[in-house]
Structure formats: C-alpha cells, structure tokens
Scaffold this motif. Structure first.
Motif, PDB file in Angstrom:
ATOM      1  N   GLN A 132     -10.548   5.797  22.048  1.00 49.96           N
ATOM      2  CA  GLN A 132      -9.529   5.083  21.755  1.00 49.96           C
ATOM      3  C   GLN A 132      -8.937   5.508  20.081  1.00 49.96           C
ATOM      4  N   GLY A 133      -9.195   6.646  19.608  1.00 51.58           N
ATOM      5  CA  GLY A 133      -8.712   6.979  18.417  1.00 51.58           C
ATOM      6  C   GLY A 133      -9.566   6.742  17.370  1.00 51.58           C
ATOM      7  N   SER A 134     -10.934   6.442  17.495  1.00 49.24           N
ATOM      8  CA  SER A 134     -11.760   6.236  16.380  1.00 49.24           C
ATOM      9  C   SER A 134     -12.080   7.469  15.744  1.00 49.24           C
ATOM     10  N   VAL A 135     -11.914   7.405  14.506  1.00 54.35           N
ATOM     11  CA  VAL A 135     -12.218   8.740  13.621  1.00 54.35           C
ATOM     12  C   VAL A 135     -13.122   8.779  12.675  1.00 54.35           C
ATOM     13  N   GLY A 159      -5.458   5.233  17.851  1.00 55.10           N
ATOM     14  CA  GLY A 159      -5.329   6.850  17.802  1.00 55.10           C
ATOM     15  C   GLY A 159      -3.905   7.172  17.586  1.00 55.10           C
ATOM     16  N   ARG A 160      -3.021   6.335  16.967  1.00 55.16           N
ATOM     17  CA  ARG A 160      -1.624   6.504  16.352  1.00 55.16           C
ATOM     18  C   ARG A 160      -1.587   6.857  14.940  1.00 55.16           C
ATOM     19  N   ALA A 161      -0.675   7.779  14.472  1.00 56.92           N
ATOM     20  CA  ALA A 161      -0.767   8.331  13.158  1.00 56.92           C
ATOM     21  C   ALA A 161       0.381   7.713  12.542  1.00 56.92           C
ATOM     22  N   ASP A 162       0.382   7.182  11.160  1.00 63.46           N
ATOM     23  CA  ASP A 162       1.634   6.756  10.200  1.00 63.46           C
ATOM     24  C   ASP A 162       2.102   7.808   9.648  1.00 63.46           C
ATOM     25  N   ILE A 163       3.042   8.687  10.455  1.00 64.43           N
ATOM     26  CA  ILE A 163       3.658  10.001   9.958  1.00 64.43           C
ATOM     27  C   ILE A 163       4.340   9.800   8.544  1.00 64.43           C
ATOM     28  N   ASP A 164       4.855   8.666   8.392  1.00 58.71           N
ATOM     29  CA  ASP A 164       5.732   8.370   7.292  1.00 58.71           C
ATOM     30  C   ASP A 164       4.821   8.231   5.911  1.00 58.71           C
ATOM     31  N   MET A 165       3.503   7.827   6.184  1.00 59.12           N
ATOM     32  CA  MET A 165       2.404   7.975   5.083  1.00 59.12           C
ATOM     33  C   MET A 165       2.028   9.541   4.847  1.00 59.12           C
ATOM     34  N   PHE A 166       1.999  10.114   5.892  1.00 59.40           N
ATOM     35  CA  PHE A 166       1.446  11.580   5.721  1.00 59.40           C
ATOM     36  C   PHE A 166       2.900  12.400   5.057  1.00 59.40           C
ATOM     37  N   TRP A 184      -4.362   7.954   9.842  1.00 59.18           N
ATOM     38  CA  TRP A 184      -5.018   7.564  11.149  1.00 59.18           C
ATOM     39  C   TRP A 184      -4.825   6.351  11.463  1.00 59.18           C
ATOM     40  N   LEU A 185      -4.390   5.652  12.627  1.00 60.46           N
ATOM     41  CA  LEU A 185      -4.266   4.298  12.743  1.00 60.46           C
ATOM     42  C   LEU A 185      -5.104   3.668  13.944  1.00 60.46           C
ATOM     43  N   PRO A 186      -5.597   2.788  14.104  1.00 59.24           N
ATOM     44  CA  PRO A 186      -6.325   1.898  15.136  1.00 59.24           C
ATOM     45  C   PRO A 186      -5.635   2.246  16.658  1.00 59.24           C
TER      46      PRO A 186
END
Length: 114
Positions: free
Chosen positions: A42-45, A73-80, A69-71
């Motif tokens: 589920q994208g938990s890391v 399994g998505r990533a907030d690419i803007d934050m990166f 990393w967001l719940p």
C-alpha cells in the motif's frame, strides 16, 4: 503455522531496531546512512536515517524524497522540489534545470534560506 503479525508490526519489532543500531554505528563514524523499507503493498514505508553534516547530496536528496512519501504510495513531488531548491540556495548547484528556474549557482551572500 500461519503468521498473524502484520508487516508493519513485524518491521517495527524485528527490522527497525537492527536498522537503528546500524544507523547509530554509521553516525558514530560520520557516515551517512539511509534505509527505506516498503513493508506492504500500500506504499507504507519505514525510514531510518543518520545524516552527519558531511553527508553527500545523494543521501540528503533520498531522505528528502522519502519525507515526501504520502499514504497510498504517492509522492508529493512539489515538496521534494522545494527541498532541492532550498539545498541549492544554501550550498549552490550545477543544474541547468535549477538555473532555468532562476536559482543562482552559488549561494547568495548573507541570504537566509527558509
């Protein structure tokens, strides 16, 4: 025998303490350390880090991406990208993409980066 322990509980009990021990050993030697474990589908890391001041950019950026990393399994690419820009403004860069965004290649004298 069926194991009824969730992946997260298993990770917390079995893996995380070992990674914490490794990160402390690395930190004591001034060595950057990052471990990312995807313990379910589920994208938990789980993330364990040790980042001394001298840590290379690759480890810092891997940590910045892991923090985005967001719940699910998505990533907030803007934050990166904000983390990348902040680092570039503080330490300088040689990126043509950051230059196109107007980020100076060398840190500005006396500029405070938030």
């Amino acid at each position: 025998m069926e194991d009824h322990v969730s992946h997260e509980d298993w990770y917390d009990a079995e893996v995380a303490p070992k990674l914490a021990e490794l990160s402390k050993a690395c930190l004591a030697r001034g060595v950057g350390f990052i471990a990312l474990v995807a313990y379910d589908g589920q994208g938990s890391v789980g993330r364990t880090i040790a980042i001394p001041e001298s840590t290379a950019l690759m480890i810092r950026m891997a940590d910045a991406l892991a923090r985005c990393w967001l719940p699910g399994g998505r990533a907030d690419i803007d934050m990166f990208i904000r983390a990348l820009v902040k680092h570039a403004k503080t330490y300088g860069h040689s990126s043509m993409f950051l230059a196109q965004m107007g980020i100076p290649a060398s840190p500005a004298d006396g500029e405070t980066v938030n």
